[in-house]
Design an enzyme around this catalytic site. Structure first.
Site, mmCIF file in Angstrom:
data_model
loop_
_atom_site.group_PDB
_atom_site.id
_atom_site.type_symbol
_atom_site.label_atom_id
_atom_site.label_comp_id
_atom_site.label_asym_id
_atom_site.label_seq_id
_atom_site.Cartn_x
_atom_site.Cartn_y
_atom_site.Cartn_z
ATOM 1 N N LYS A 1 14.523 5.520 1.177
ATOM 2 C CA LYS A 1 13.680 5.373 -0.003
ATOM 3 C C LYS A 1 12.998 6.691 -0.331
ATOM 4 O O LYS A 1 12.431 7.355 0.535
ATOM 5 C CB LYS A 1 12.625 4.291 0.260
ATOM 6 N N ASN B 1 2.879 -1.231 4.388
ATOM 7 C CA ASN B 1 3.286 0.075 3.906
ATOM 8 C C ASN B 1 4.462 -0.033 2.946
ATOM 9 O O ASN B 1 5.545 -0.475 3.329
ATOM 10 C CB ASN B 1 3.640 0.962 5.103
ATOM 11 N N CYS B 2 4.270 0.417 1.727
ATOM 12 C CA CYS B 2 5.326 0.345 0.711
ATOM 13 C C CYS B 2 6.586 1.091 1.139
ATOM 14 O O CYS B 2 7.697 0.664 0.848
ATOM 15 C CB CYS B 2 4.790 0.923 -0.596
ATOM 16 N N PHE B 3 6.431 2.218 1.845
ATOM 17 C CA PHE B 3 7.583 3.045 2.181
ATOM 18 C C PHE B 3 8.274 2.627 3.475
ATOM 19 O O PHE B 3 9.150 3.328 3.976
ATOM 20 C CB PHE B 3 7.184 4.521 2.232
ATOM 21 N N GLY C 1 0.793 -1.215 0.000
ATOM 22 C CA GLY C 1 0.000 0.000 0.000
ATOM 23 C C GLY C 1 0.833 1.276 0.000
ATOM 24 O O GLY C 1 1.883 1.355 0.631
#
Length: 281
Positions: free
Chosen positions: A180, A164-166, A103
């Site tokens: 990132k 969480n993608c980050f 996400g």
């Protein structure tokens, strides 16, 4: 914001950009007004379908989100990973992407998508295609004064990465000073590659929107990396010029075709704005 063509020059020294990609010559450049998440994902798929049918050129699209939205990966379980009640209270839409991954909360950012025929990569696999397209992002960030590179492909934070993608960096993501700064995802359908990704201007804390807190974001944004908050148009200009430079193409400003607009409306209504699509897993 410039409406003039963005032209690529000679390929950068040492670049391994696939020669047939440079032979594409020209790509359409779309700068789109902010849209809701359902529309944004519908437009990306509409361009993919139109290009696969020979009805639209290869395209670089730069866009934004209003209202904020969480996009979840194609295989992700929304009800398991996302606090849907918190999203509804905050007016944050939840939409499933056509691409994989985890996400992403899309708020104050520049989002890019590239749609181009798979044959342009001359047989390159998914990792190599990521690397090639990332050269455009790297060149764009360099124009803003940042040196970015692809992550080594290991988790950037110990422990589970969660929804969480980050919270972690994969090998297709870009990092600046070990943090990132841009996450990307890719899908191939009907001989066409769609890759899109998020480049935050200023990150918003997404923790209240996940079911499980997980590790905090191990990431940065442009405001922190640059020491100032850049305008959306400045970043969009830099990315467009970066892709033109790195891929050796000319970007011609354009618009969606009537067919793409019609298809996007249909996809939004019948797919991306429906619980059947967004909550199906």
């Amino acid at each position: 914001m410039s409406n003039s063509p963005v032209r690529g020059g000679a390929l950068p020294s040492g670049s391994r950009v696939v020669q047939s990609l440079a032979q594409v010559g020209a790509m359409r450049l779309l700068r789109c007004a902010p849209k809701d998440g359902f529309t944004n994902m519908a437009v990306d798929e509409a361009i993919l379908r139109a290009h696969a049918a020979g009805e639209a050129p290869p395209t670089l699209r730069l866009y934004a989100w209003n209202p904020p939205a969480i996009s979840i990966g194609y295989f992700q379980r929304a009800q398991r990973d996302i606090n849907l009640e918190a999203c509804a209270r905050a007016g944050v839409d939840v939409v499933r992407r056509l691409t994989g991954g985890r996400g992403v909360l899309h708020a104050d950012e520049v989002t890019y998508s590239i749609v181009i025929a798979e044959r342009a990569f001359a047989g390159a696999g998914v990792p190599e295609a990521y690397r090639i397209l990332s050269e455009g992002l790297i060149a764009g960030l360099r124009r803003l004064g940042l040196e970015a590179h692809l992550a080594p492909g290991q988790r950037a934070h110990p422990g589970p990465s969660g929804a969480n993608c980050f919270a972690a960096a994969a090998s297709c993501d870009l990092v600046v000073n070990g943090l990132k700064i841009c996450g990307s995802a890719q899908v191939r359908r009907d001989g066409v590659v769609l890759q899109h990704g998020a480049l935050p201007l200023e990150m918003v804390d997404p923790s209240r929107f996940w079911r499980e807190p997980g590790p905090p974001p191990h990431a940065t944004d442009l405001a922190r990396a640059l020491g100032r908050r850049p305008e959306w148009e400045e970043v969009a200009d830099a990315l467009a010029a970066g892709f033109a430079e790195a891929l050796g193409v000319s970007l011609q400003p354009g618009d969606l075709t009537p067919r793409e607009r019609e298809l996007a409306r249909e996809l939004r209504q019948e797919k991306y704005a429906t619980e059947a699509w967004n909550l199906r897993r």
